[in-house]
Design a protein around this motif. Sequence first.
Motif, PDB file in Angstrom:
ATOM      1  N   LEU A 257       0.814  -1.216   0.000  1.00 39.65           N
ATOM      2  CA  LEU A 257       0.000   0.000   0.000  1.00 39.65           C
ATOM      3  C   LEU A 257       0.850   1.269   0.000  1.00 39.65           C
ATOM      4  N   CYS A 258       2.135   1.147   0.314  1.00 42.69           N
ATOM      5  CA  CYS A 258       3.017   2.314   0.356  1.00 42.69           C
ATOM      6  C   CYS A 258       3.340   2.858  -1.039  1.00 42.69           C
ATOM      7  N   SER A 259       3.209   2.051  -2.079  1.00 43.83           N
ATOM      8  CA  SER A 259       3.780   2.402  -3.378  1.00 43.83           C
ATOM      9  C   SER A 259       3.232   3.696  -3.961  1.00 43.83           C
ATOM     10  N   ARG A 260       1.990   4.043  -3.649  1.00 45.14           N
ATOM     11  CA  ARG A 260       1.409   5.305  -4.149  1.00 45.14           C
ATOM     12  C   ARG A 260       0.805   6.116  -3.014  1.00 45.14           C
ATOM     13  N   CYS A 261       1.417   6.013  -1.843  1.00 41.24           N
ATOM     14  CA  CYS A 261       0.936   6.760  -0.674  1.00 41.24           C
ATOM     15  C   CYS A 261       1.592   8.128  -0.616  1.00 41.24           C
ATOM     16  N   CYS A 262       0.837   9.108  -0.146  1.00 38.59           N
ATOM     17  CA  CYS A 262       1.369  10.477  -0.062  1.00 38.59           C
ATOM     18  C   CYS A 262       2.585  10.565   0.850  1.00 38.59           C
ATOM     19  N   TYR A 263       2.647   9.750   1.901  1.00 34.67           N
ATOM     20  CA  TYR A 263       3.764   9.831   2.831  1.00 34.67           C
ATOM     21  C   TYR A 263       5.080   9.402   2.192  1.00 34.67           C
ATOM     22  N   MET A 264       5.009   8.631   1.106  1.00 34.77           N
ATOM     23  CA  MET A 264       6.229   8.220   0.407  1.00 34.77           C
ATOM     24  C   MET A 264       6.835   9.367  -0.394  1.00 34.77           C
TER      25      MET A 264
END
Length: 329
Positions: free
Chosen positions: A319-326
């Motif tokens: 779920l991290c791949s297109r998360c704003c926090y990344m």
Amino acid sequence: MHAPEQITIVVTDICNLRCKMCQYAYSDSPGYQLNQAGHMSPELFYKILDELSGHPLITFTGGEPLLHKQIVDFIAAAKQKGLITTLTTNGWLLAQKAEALCQAGLDILVVSVDGPEETHNMIRGGKSFARLVEGIQAVQQQEKRPILMINTTISNLNYELLTTMYDQAKTWGVDGLNFNHLWMQTDEMLACQKQQFPNFEAGGVAWEVDPEAIDVDLLADQLEAVRQRNRLETMLVTELPQLNRAQIRVWYRQTAEFVKYQSTRCAWTRMKIWPDGRIKPCREWVAGSVAEQSLDEIWQGQAFQGFRSLLAEHGTIPLCSRCCYMTHR
């Protein structure tokens, strides 16, 4: 464990618009929907403020935060503690709140704009463009005002109009313009998540945009044209994340693939508090409720530590791949 560097306070999950690219507006997930918890109570907000450690950046958001009747008081109270404050708004109520927001000492005001009038109204509904323009003008008329930023979320409904958006921002005389690549969760990402981490709760989300309909080369051309035109200008123009042509192609065509960043520090630096006091580091992962515990107990607690351990072991989850926090490094 040091104190969080940024705290996002969702002062309300109520919103007066239903934007087509908003995952919250169209979500089927009970923990990821708008108009569920309502407004944060003043008692809960001041409890949070009293328990803060350090000097975190305070981000007020929603829903639509200007729908909260005490939002100006909340900002003023945070400023009295010497904290830097930001607020993101759709601009619908900005004109009537402009003077009070400026007097409260808000540091950074972000207005969401999706394109020229016809496009913006199609994405957000009603006569929302005229309302936000009136609000921007009202803020600029104040003797002392916050840094004024425009944020444009890229989707298949506006990606051909980024140079037009740049011209509009210059006409308004704002301090900066940011282009946000679409933060998304696709079925492929969710399938990978469930396969690798079956105990991690992550329901599906939905929207009314189609990332696959974006011509990635035309999008890259638009962004490059903006970069070229802004080289000798004073307006700040940013992209989150800033991607080259090849990376843009991966971002929109291979959504399970990571682009640019392979790890995240969100669990060690950020806290997000919902209107009912729940603190959720990621999606439906609940670390505790500030209505029942102290901020420090939650930040240092077993549930938050469990999330940190997950990321420490794996670096990221699907779920991290297109998360704003990344995109915020």
